[in-house]
Design an enzyme around this catalytic site. Structure first.
Site, PDB file in Angstrom:
ATOM      1  N   ASP A 126      -2.636   1.512   6.819  1.00 45.79           N
ATOM      2  CA  ASP A 126      -1.857   1.157   5.627  1.00 45.79           C
ATOM      3  C   ASP A 126      -1.598  -0.347   5.557  1.00 45.79           C
ATOM      4  O   ASP A 126      -1.580  -0.937   4.470  1.00 45.79           O
ATOM      5  CB  ASP A 126      -0.532   1.918   5.616  1.00 45.79           C
ATOM      6  N   ASP A 140       0.855  -1.186   0.000  1.00 45.71           N
ATOM      7  CA  ASP A 140       0.000   0.000   0.000  1.00 45.71           C
ATOM      8  C   ASP A 140       0.888   1.233   0.000  1.00 45.71           C
ATOM      9  O   ASP A 140       1.652   1.459   0.949  1.00 45.71           O
ATOM     10  CB  ASP A 140      -0.908  -0.001   1.234  1.00 45.71           C
ATOM     11  N   GLU A 173      -1.696  -1.298  -5.820  1.00 46.50           N
ATOM     12  CA  GLU A 173      -2.907  -0.675  -6.343  1.00 46.50           C
ATOM     13  C   GLU A 173      -2.616  -0.005  -7.690  1.00 46.50           C
ATOM     14  O   GLU A 173      -1.529   0.542  -7.887  1.00 46.50           O
ATOM     15  CB  GLU A 173      -3.434   0.378  -5.365  1.00 46.50           C
TER      16      GLU A 173
END
Length: 401
Positions: free
Chosen positions: A367, A185, A269
């Site tokens: 996170d 992340d 991501e």
């Protein structure tokens, strides 16, 4: 597998050579600007843009004009490559699937460069390159150039000139020594948090030098443009920007190299960084809200260099036999990795995740939770399945958020 790799070295120059390099870069920039003006005029008259071949014919005519005689002193391929880049930029601007910004006119001193697609020579043993119409130029050799040289680019950065040699290597891609699968992340408080509970601190060089940079820029605004004092201050600012960029790039290379060697599959991501860092200023009719806060967030996002990090990580993983997977970021920060309950209330603060589902109450660093959900989404995308939790189902510590 054929891979492309670039070697970049600083050239050893003198005043005569610097003037020659500047002439080539300036002529390439001039041809770009003239070609762009020519294409814009055609569009204004509702005519289609000329192809690259059509632009090269125009270049031949430009060279015959008395006021453009100096173009004959520059190698034709360097000028043609400038027009080739322009044609590609215009083509990408009109691409309906993934349109990019229409090309702009180039300014002197900004990304001065020119490229040779052929006719050059690389003397690996003596650390020098042959540039057509310029001659042999030595460079600071730090390593051997391995592979078949396909093109070379000469560019200026700050006060120095560099040569970038792009090569092709027929390389056997090995099987990755690790079988580790990790999710990550990307963030501001932490640069990268992994699903194995490891994390990397954010890049702080811009924050460290921001005040000094702002002070120099305020002084520059008060100086007469292009005066000697203005040029000295401009040089200091450029040097500071280069220091920030080099420090950031070095940090990104260290992290991406470490990850590519230790993990066979990295899942991140698929962030739309351009959209995330867009201005909140709005218009006169519809002014934006929290503009100052959004501006600060934009600076923090861009200072981290997420896009460059993903680029580095992708090719390094490929070279080591690994793979990078990017997944849809939707709800990765709102989903509980224990009970799969999705709610915005699960993350009331940027630092801590606390599941609001009755009977769950899973708590962890926000996170870290994001990295677990990213990992699970990546495994689902590959059809591997499995739980997002690599560790026992218990509340994770929130310290260091």
């Amino acid at each position: 597998m054929i891979i492309r790799k670039a070697y970049k070295f600083r050239l050893k120059t003198n005043q005569t050579l610097v003037r020659k390099l500047a002439q080539f870069a300036g002529s390439s920039r001039l041809v770009w600007n003239k070609g762009l003006a020519f294409q814009k005029e055609r569009l204004k008259q509702a005519q289609p843009c000329l192809s690259y071949a059509g632009l090269t014919k125009e270049l031949t005519q430009w060279k015959k004009e008395e006021s453009w005689f100096f173009l004959k002193q520059v190698h034709s391929q360097a000028l043609q490559q400038s027009l080739k880049n322009l044609s590609q930029a215009i083509k990408e601007a009109f691409d309906q699937t993934n349109p990019k910004q229409f090309p702009k006119f180039k300014k002197k001193g900004q990304r001065d460069s020119f490229r040779y697609p052929q006719g050059f020579k690389v003397d690996n043993e003596n650390g020098r390159v042959f540039l057509p119409k310029i001659g042999w130029v030595r460079y600071n050799k730090s390593q051997d150039v391995i592979g078949e040289a396909k093109n070379i680019t000469i560019s200026k950065r700050g006060k120095h000139w560099f040569v970038s040699i792009q090569v092709e290597i027929d390389r056997f891609i090995p099987r990755h020594p690790s079988s580790s699968i990790v999710g990550g992340d990307l963030g501001i408080a932490r640069f990268l948090t992994l699903s194995n509970q490891e994390y990397y601190e954010p890049i702080s060089i811009f924050k460290k030098l921001k005040a000094k940079l702002a002070k120099l820029q305020k002084k520059l605004a008060k100086k007469e443009k292009f005066s000697n004092r203005w040029r000295r201050l401009k040089s200091k600012i450029t040097k500071l920007h280069i220091r920030i960029a080099d420090t950031r790039n070095d940090y990104l290379h260290k992290i991406s190299s470490e990850l590519s060697k230790n993990h066979a599959l990295v899942i991140l991501e698929d962030l739309k960084i351009t959209n995330m860092s867009s201005s909140a200023k709005g218009t006169i009719e519809n002014p934006g809200k929290n503009v100052k806060q959004k501006s600060g967030l934009n600076r923090a996002i861009l200072a981290q260099g997420w896009g460059e990090f993903i680029r580095q990580l992708e090719y390094k993983l490929t070279w080591n036999g690994g793979q990078l997977i990017q997944v849809n970021p939707k709800n990765t920060s709102r989903k509980c990795p224990k009970c799969s309950y999705v709610s915005a209330e699960n993350r009331k603060t940027q630092a801590v995740f606390c599941c609001q589902q009755n009977g769950c109450n899973y708590t962890a660093n926000a996170d870290y939770v994001g990295s677990l959900n990213v990992r699970e989404a990546g495994l689902a995308l590959l059809g591997l399945g499995g739980s997002s939790l690599e560790h026992p189902l218990k509340s994770q510590p929130t310290e260091g958020a």
